[in-house]
Design an enzyme around this catalytic site. Structure first.
Site, PDB file in Angstrom:
ATOM      1  N   ASP A 187       6.781   3.219  -6.409  1.00 31.54           N
ATOM      2  CA  ASP A 187       7.324   1.912  -5.996  1.00 31.54           C
ATOM      3  C   ASP A 187       6.487   0.650  -6.246  1.00 31.54           C
ATOM      4  O   ASP A 187       6.791  -0.169  -7.105  1.00 31.54           O
ATOM      5  CB  ASP A 187       7.781   1.966  -4.525  1.00 31.54           C
ATOM      6  CG  ASP A 187       6.748   2.549  -3.546  1.00 31.54           C
ATOM      7  OD1 ASP A 187       5.614   2.838  -3.966  1.00 31.54           O
ATOM      8  OD2 ASP A 187       7.079   2.725  -2.363  1.00 31.54           O
ATOM      9  N   ARG A 202      -3.168  -3.187   3.833  1.00 29.69           N
ATOM     10  CA  ARG A 202      -3.095  -3.673   5.228  1.00 29.69           C
ATOM     11  C   ARG A 202      -4.305  -4.522   5.585  1.00 29.69           C
ATOM     12  O   ARG A 202      -4.167  -5.652   6.061  1.00 29.69           O
ATOM     13  CB  ARG A 202      -2.958  -2.494   6.189  1.00 29.69           C
ATOM     14  CG  ARG A 202      -1.711  -1.675   5.878  1.00 29.69           C
ATOM     15  CD  ARG A 202      -1.404  -0.673   6.949  1.00 29.69           C
ATOM     16  NE  ARG A 202      -0.605   0.422   6.409  1.00 29.69           N
ATOM     17  CZ  ARG A 202       0.301   1.107   7.088  1.00 29.69           C
ATOM     18  NH1 ARG A 202       0.541   0.841   8.337  1.00 29.69           N
ATOM     19  NH2 ARG A 202       0.970   2.106   6.518  1.00 29.69           N
ATOM     20  N   GLU A 210      -4.003   2.210   1.501  1.00 28.04           N
ATOM     21  CA  GLU A 210      -3.610   1.689   2.820  1.00 28.04           C
ATOM     22  C   GLU A 210      -4.600   0.637   3.312  1.00 28.04           C
ATOM     23  O   GLU A 210      -4.204  -0.370   3.897  1.00 28.04           O
ATOM     24  CB  GLU A 210      -3.506   2.820   3.856  1.00 28.04           C
ATOM     25  CG  GLU A 210      -2.411   3.845   3.578  1.00 28.04           C
ATOM     26  CD  GLU A 210      -0.980   3.313   3.721  1.00 28.04           C
ATOM     27  OE1 GLU A 210      -0.810   2.171   4.152  1.00 28.04           O
ATOM     28  OE2 GLU A 210      -0.049   4.056   3.380  1.00 28.04           O
ATOM     29  N   GLU A 241      12.006  -2.180   3.877  1.00 30.91           N
ATOM     30  CA  GLU A 241      12.437  -2.469   2.494  1.00 30.91           C
ATOM     31  C   GLU A 241      13.834  -3.067   2.357  1.00 30.91           C
ATOM     32  O   GLU A 241      14.078  -3.917   1.493  1.00 30.91           O
ATOM     33  CB  GLU A 241      12.341  -1.199   1.627  1.00 30.91           C
ATOM     34  CG  GLU A 241      10.911  -0.715   1.363  1.00 30.91           C
ATOM     35  CD  GLU A 241      10.258   0.004   2.531  1.00 30.91           C
ATOM     36  OE1 GLU A 241      10.994   0.421   3.467  1.00 30.91           O
ATOM     37  OE2 GLU A 241       9.024   0.157   2.548  1.00 30.91           O
ATOM     38  N   THR A 254       2.469  -5.903  -0.905  1.00 31.97           N
ATOM     39  CA  THR A 254       3.463  -4.888  -0.545  1.00 31.97           C
ATOM     40  C   THR A 254       3.519  -4.612   0.959  1.00 31.97           C
ATOM     41  O   THR A 254       4.380  -3.889   1.433  1.00 31.97           O
ATOM     42  CB  THR A 254       3.241  -3.590  -1.356  1.00 31.97           C
ATOM     43  OG1 THR A 254       4.413  -2.785  -1.257  1.00 31.97           O
ATOM     44  CG2 THR A 254       2.016  -2.825  -0.859  1.00 31.97           C
TER      45      THR A 254
HETATM   46  C1  DMJ Z   1       4.327  -0.250   3.885  1.00 34.29           C
HETATM   47  O1  DMJ Z   1       3.050   0.127   4.254  1.00 34.29           O
HETATM   48  C2  DMJ Z   1       4.354  -0.861   2.504  1.00 34.29           C
HETATM   49  O2  DMJ Z   1       5.541  -1.572   2.323  1.00 34.29           O
HETATM   50  C3  DMJ Z   1       4.227   0.161   1.415  1.00 34.29           C
HETATM   51  O3  DMJ Z   1       4.371  -0.409   0.125  1.00 34.29           O
HETATM   52  C4  DMJ Z   1       5.271   1.231   1.576  1.00 34.29           C
HETATM   53  N1  DMJ Z   1       5.309   1.780   2.911  1.00 34.29           N
HETATM   54  C5  DMJ Z   1       5.251   0.916   4.056  1.00 34.29           C
HETATM   55  C6  DMJ Z   1       6.574   0.454   4.623  1.00 34.29           C
HETATM   56  O4  DMJ Z   1       7.628   1.295   4.511  1.00 34.29           O
END
Ligand code: DMJ
Length: 469
Positions: free
Chosen positions: A224, A95, A91, A358, A444
């Site tokens: 994922d 982020r 995370e 998503e 992501t």
């Molecule tokens: C986000 O923090 C990112 O997209 C992560 O890869 C998956 N979860 C959340 C959004 O759903």
């Protein structure tokens, strides 16, 4: 609905989310829009301002200058990286590292570069394991790391240690220190070498032995973004990272052979795989895969290109169906294809929607790749649904049940709503030359990182060689 108007709506939604965050939760990680206060949580190890870091690039791209300047000033004066708590390596990377890198590349402000390099260094001790596969949790002060208590037998999670590559390669680019790239290349090497059941990558791996711990495979949660980062590593390397390319298309072959299913009603979906047994469920998280398969289509084997584009469109269609089949026109956290229903949640516990990006993310990529107007129409449906069901007086909130019209709000404005959901909506209704996909990859968390041009890399190498001669 003309694109320019919807783009304006997404800017207004961003401003509304931001203003409320600023008013009630400034400096905290997220806004709690019902109780009008801030949330800190325990994911970021004492780091604060997740919504600020996640919003920098969105505010900048949308031209919300005053708001961007406030965010920048906070980073300059108040972002304290000397925290001493337990953070999720994943995370913090997607982020904070991703957000600061994108802010640097978009604006050229040195301050972001200095901050992100300081933070990057604090993450390195997580890789001190017998295999070099990092553990999931790290104390940012002491550098001690350990595995999540809930992960089986002290294992590390594929989607966590497999979602560092893009950011770490850029940390090496910016610092001139190869250590970051070495750390993620070592993970790659191990994954490439290890035996894979049916060519699939299970979700849990031991950082001690380097062996799989369980045979659960998922394109949704836990797996994922590992797949996402394979194709994006290849694209971000200006298509020079042949290993990432090979692993991505190899994984796709195994996924198609083992996980891709067609429902009796004709919907294509990605099932989950538990030691050879299929669970006919798809998570909202797995809906990013429409976009991923789309951006990977062009570099597949020539005879498979159209097939990949078709598959990407089918998956995106299925995810859209999970939205249209609900009363609120927002999709559930997970939907199933057994027990009589299709693309609907059957369990009460799967009915929530927490402002996730998503599905809209896949609309954005599919729009860029095909210009089929349906993707903008679907994006507009999502805007209307968000406005109707998730907007509350002081921000946007997730909802507990997408199948009932009397909303029960979860009182949380997730930071990824600002960094991803609203950014992807804005891009869906913008021209293709805003952050063109040839020049940028999105991490992501939707933070744009530039493609590292082969010619630049070569020029630098030549220059280094010249100067050392
Ligand atoms: C986000 O923090 C990112 O997209 C992560 O890869 C998956 N979860 C959340 C959004 O759903």
């Amino acid at each position: 609905m003309p694109g320019i108007l919807v783009r304006g709506t997404s800017v207004k939604m961003m401003k509304f989310s931001w203003d409320n965050y600023k008013r009630y939760a400034w400096g905290k990680n997220e806004l709690r829009p019902l109780t009008r206060n801030g949330h800190i949580g325990n994911m970021f190890g004492g780091l604060r301002g997740a919504s600020i870091i996640d919003s920098l690039d969105t505010l900048y791209i949308m031209g919300l200058t005053e708001e961007y300047n406030d965010a920048k000033e906070w980073v300059q004066t108040s972002l304290d990286l000397n925290s001493n708590g337990e953070a999720s390596l994943f995370e913090v990377n997607i982020r904070y590292v991703g957000g600061l890198l994108a802010a640097y590349y978009l604006t050229g402000e040195e301050m972001y570069k200095n901050k992100v390099l300081e933070l990057g260094e604090k993450l390195l001790p997580a890789f001190n394991t017998p295999t070099g596969i990092p553990r999931g949790v790290i104390n940012l002060g002491s550098g001690t790391s350990w595995s999540w208590g809930w992960a089986s037998a002290g294992s590390s999670i594929l989607a966590e240690f497999g979602t560092l590559h893009l950011e770490f390669v850029h940390l090496s680019e910016l610092s001139g220190n190869p250590v970051y790239t070495e750390k993620v290349m070592n993970i790659r090497k191990l994954l490439n070498k290890i035996e894979k059941p049916h060519g699939l990558y299970p979700n849990f791996l031991s950082p001690v032995s380097g062996n799989w711990v369980q045979h659960h495979v998922s394109i949704g949660g836990l797996g994922d973004s590992f797949y996402e980062y394979l194709i994006k590593s290849y694209l971000m390397s200006d298509k020079t990272d042949g290993e990432a390319k090979k692993m991505y298309y190899g994984a796709m072959e195994a996924i198609e052979a083992n996980l891709v299913q067609k429902s009796p009603g004709g919907l294509t979906y990605m099932a989950e795989w538990r030691g050879g047994i299929l669970d006919h469920k798809m998570g909202h998280l797995a809906c990013f895969s429409g976009g991923m398969i789309g951006i990977g289509a062009d570099d597949g084997a020539p005879e498979k290109r159209q097939h990949f584009l078709d598959l990407a469109a089918e998956i995106t269609h299925t995810c859209h169906e999970s939205y249209t089949r609900s009363a609120t026109k927002l999709g559930p956290e997970a939907f199933r294809f057994d027990g009589g229903g299709e693309a609907t949640a059957t369990r009460l516990s799967d009915r929530y929607y927490i402002l996730r990006p998503e599905v809209i993310e896949s609309y954005m990529y599919m729009w860029r790749l095909t210009h089929d107007p349906k993707y903008r129409e679907w994006g507009w449906e999502a805007v209307e649904a968000l406005e109707q069901h998730c907007r509350v007086e002081s921000g946007f909130s997730g909802i507990r049940d997408v199948y009932t019209m009397t909303a029960s709000h979860d009182n949380m404005q997730q930071s990824f709503f600002l960094s991803e959901t609203l950014k992807y909506l804005y891009l869906l209704f913008s021209d293709d030359d805003l952050l063109p996909l040839e020049d940028w990859v999105f991490n992501t968390e939707a933070h744009p990182l530039p493609v590292i041009r082969r010619s630049c890399a070569q020029d630098e190498a030549t220059q280094d060689k010249t100067s050392s001669e």
